[in-house]
Every structure is written in C-alpha cells, then in structure tokens.
Design a protein around this motif. Structure first.
Motif, short mmCIF file in Angstrom:
data_model
loop_
_atom_site.label_atom_id
_atom_site.label_comp_id
_atom_site.label_asym_id
_atom_site.label_seq_id
_atom_site.Cartn_x
_atom_site.Cartn_y
_atom_site.Cartn_z
N ARG A 123 68.00 -13.03 -26.32
CA ARG A 123 67.15 -14.06 -25.67
C ARG A 123 65.83 -13.46 -25.22
O ARG A 123 64.78 -14.09 -25.36
CB ARG A 123 67.89 -14.69 -24.49
N LEU A 124 65.86 -12.24 -24.67
CA LEU A 124 64.63 -11.59 -24.22
C LEU A 124 63.68 -11.33 -25.39
O LEU A 124 62.50 -11.68 -25.33
CB LEU A 124 64.93 -10.26 -23.50
N VAL A 125 64.19 -10.73 -26.45
CA VAL A 125 63.35 -10.40 -27.60
C VAL A 125 62.83 -11.67 -28.27
O VAL A 125 61.63 -11.80 -28.53
CB VAL A 125 64.10 -9.50 -28.60
N ALA A 126 63.71 -12.63 -28.55
CA ALA A 126 63.28 -13.86 -29.21
C ALA A 126 62.27 -14.62 -28.35
O ALA A 126 61.23 -15.07 -28.85
CB ALA A 126 64.49 -14.74 -29.52
N GLY A 127 62.57 -14.75 -27.06
CA GLY A 127 61.65 -15.45 -26.17
C GLY A 127 60.31 -14.76 -26.06
O GLY A 127 59.25 -15.40 -26.05
N SER A 128 60.32 -13.44 -26.01
CA SER A 128 59.06 -12.68 -25.94
C SER A 128 58.22 -12.86 -27.19
O SER A 128 57.00 -13.01 -27.12
CB SER A 128 59.35 -11.19 -25.72
N ILE A 129 58.88 -12.84 -28.35
CA ILE A 129 58.15 -13.03 -29.60
C ILE A 129 57.54 -14.42 -29.65
O ILE A 129 56.36 -14.60 -29.99
CB ILE A 129 59.06 -12.79 -30.82
N VAL A 130 58.32 -15.44 -29.31
CA VAL A 130 57.82 -16.82 -29.35
C VAL A 130 56.67 -17.00 -28.35
O VAL A 130 55.63 -17.57 -28.67
CB VAL A 130 58.96 -17.83 -29.08
N LEU A 131 56.84 -16.49 -27.13
CA LEU A 131 55.79 -16.60 -26.12
C LEU A 131 54.53 -15.87 -26.55
O LEU A 131 53.42 -16.44 -26.49
CB LEU A 131 56.29 -16.03 -24.78
N THR A 133 53.52 -14.90 -29.63
CA THR A 133 52.84 -15.49 -30.80
C THR A 133 52.25 -16.86 -30.47
O THR A 133 51.24 -17.24 -31.05
CB THR A 133 53.79 -15.59 -32.01
N GLY A 134 52.87 -17.56 -29.53
CA GLY A 134 52.30 -18.84 -29.10
C GLY A 134 50.97 -18.63 -28.40
O GLY A 134 50.00 -19.35 -28.65
N ILE A 138 46.62 -19.15 -30.01
CA ILE A 138 45.44 -19.86 -29.50
C ILE A 138 44.17 -19.24 -30.08
O ILE A 138 43.23 -19.96 -30.41
CB ILE A 138 45.42 -19.81 -27.95
N LEU A 139 44.18 -17.93 -30.25
CA LEU A 139 43.00 -17.22 -30.76
C LEU A 139 43.10 -16.88 -32.25
O LEU A 139 42.08 -16.78 -32.92
CB LEU A 139 42.80 -15.92 -29.97
N VAL A 140 44.30 -16.68 -32.73
CA VAL A 140 44.51 -16.27 -34.13
C VAL A 140 45.29 -17.36 -34.85
O VAL A 140 46.50 -17.49 -34.64
CB VAL A 140 45.27 -14.93 -34.20
N PRO A 141 44.61 -18.12 -35.68
CA PRO A 141 45.31 -19.19 -36.41
C PRO A 141 46.48 -18.64 -37.24
O PRO A 141 46.35 -17.61 -37.88
CB PRO A 141 44.23 -19.78 -37.32
N GLY A 142 47.59 -19.32 -37.17
CA GLY A 142 48.76 -18.95 -37.97
C GLY A 142 49.72 -18.01 -37.27
O GLY A 142 50.84 -17.82 -37.73
N ALA A 143 49.31 -17.39 -36.15
CA ALA A 143 50.20 -16.44 -35.45
C ALA A 143 51.46 -17.15 -34.95
O ALA A 143 52.53 -16.53 -34.88
CB ALA A 143 49.47 -15.77 -34.30
N ALA A 149 59.32 -18.62 -37.36
CA ALA A 149 60.30 -17.87 -38.15
C ALA A 149 61.45 -17.38 -37.27
O ALA A 149 62.62 -17.42 -37.68
CB ALA A 149 59.63 -16.69 -38.85
N VAL A 150 61.13 -16.93 -36.05
CA VAL A 150 62.18 -16.50 -35.13
C VAL A 150 63.08 -17.69 -34.78
O VAL A 150 64.31 -17.57 -34.75
CB VAL A 150 61.57 -15.87 -33.85
N GLY A 151 62.48 -18.85 -34.54
CA GLY A 151 63.27 -20.06 -34.26
C GLY A 151 64.18 -20.41 -35.42
O GLY A 151 65.34 -20.78 -35.22
N ALA A 152 63.66 -20.27 -36.65
CA ALA A 152 64.49 -20.54 -37.83
C ALA A 152 65.64 -19.54 -37.91
O ALA A 152 66.78 -19.91 -38.23
CB ALA A 152 63.63 -20.46 -39.10
#
Length: 193
Positions: A123-131, A133-134, A138-143, A149-152
């Motif tokens: 949960r920590l790793v997945a949540g950190s990646i999602v947060l 990249t989200g 905002i600054l890098v389109p497509g990030a 992919a992590v959600g999938a």
C-alpha cells in the motif's frame, strides 16, 4: 486444466482449543521470515511460500498428520495448499483469516521485533507511486500513466490473488531476513514426529 481446490479451513477458536488441549496439528507458517519473526503462533514452523514450493516433495515425507497452513490473511496459505496437494498431501487445512484473525482473537503469540507486513508495504509503495506521478503529471504530461499502470497491476493482483509488487518487495533485505534452512525445518519435523 485442473480445477482449483480449496482446503477446508479451521477457525482460530478450534485451533486454539486443540493447542490448549495438546492436540495441535502441525502448523506451517508460509509468510516471509521477517513476518514470522515479528509474530507467529507458538510451535509453528516457518516455511516461506517460495521455499515450500521448491521443497514440497522433501516436506511431503515428513508431514503425515494434519497440517494447518498459516499466512497473514489466507491467500498465501491457499497457494501453499495447492502446491502441497500437487504432491499428494490430503490432510491440509488453512487457518481461517490467518494471523489477522489469530491476533484479533488475542490468541497466544510469540513476538519479535515489529516490522511492517507485506500488505502495508505494498500500500505504501503503490500509494506513493500514484501520488508522485499524479503530482508530477501536473507538470509532465503523461506521467500520470505510471500511476494508471500501478492501478492496473493492483486490479490484476486482486483478480488473480497474486501480487507482483509483493513478490518484488519480499526480495528486499528488510523482508528477507535469514533464509529458512529447510534441512533444519525437516530435522525439527522429523524429531517432533
């Protein structure tokens, strides 16, 4: 393709009663060594799932009585049951609710140093990646697609009852601890018979 079997379960209350009466079945805890050291049922043998799969034929000749498979919640114990059933062990049960249920029932535990369990780490790793990249998105389109992919991957993990992120995290030194010495486990099983 063979149908997936499901071993009968045993409740915490029944296992606790059997243990208190001195009639406890063999307990195989299939969690990582680090999880096992944090807390386990007294008398349990730690045979991590990957070790069990690798040495199931060797273990089979030393497991002739009733066996209860234990993990955190039941998923890894179910996988262990499948692996042991493939080598002909019919007397397998799974602790219903795993260590989560055992601890919730305030049943006897042998405790060691506290560590985060695998699910919390995922949960920590997945949540950190999602947060991350989200926010970066905002600054890098497509990030944000990395988070997608992590959600999938997490969706697939839930549907397949497997977790690649958990497998990868289990390889970290924090989770590995000392490798289970299968020879020592087999010697203990032999002497306890």
């Amino acid at each position: 393709m063979s149908a997936k079997r499901t071993a009968p379960s045993i409740t915490t209350a029944v296992l606790r009663k059997l243990t208190e009466e001195g009639r406890a079945p063999r307990l195989l805890d299939v969690r990582t060594p680090a999880e096992f050291r944090t807390s386990h049922i007294p008398g349990a043998y730690n045979v991590p799932l990957h070790t069990l799969r690798e040495h199931r034929a060797e273990l089979r000749s030393h497991l002739d009585e009733e066996i209860v498979l234990v993990c955190r919640s039941g998923a890894r114990a179910s996988q262990a049951e499948q692996a042991l059933a493939e080598v002909g062990l019919p007397n397998l049960r799974i602790l219903d609710g795993g260590m989560n249920a055992w601890e919730a029932a305030d049943a006897p535990l042998k405790r060691g140093p506290e560590r985060w369990d695998m699910e919390r780490q995922v949960r920590l790793v997945a949540g950190s990646i999602v947060l991350t990249t989200g926010l970066v998105g905002i600054l890098v389109p497509g990030a944000h697609l990395i988070g997608t992919a992590v959600g999938a991957g997490l969706t697939y993990a839930a549907l397949s009852n497997s977790c690649m992120m958990g497998v990868l995290l289990s390889k970290l030194p924090y989770n590995r601890g000392p490798r289970t010495d299968i020879s020592a486990v087999i010697a203990e099983l032999r002497s306890a018979a």
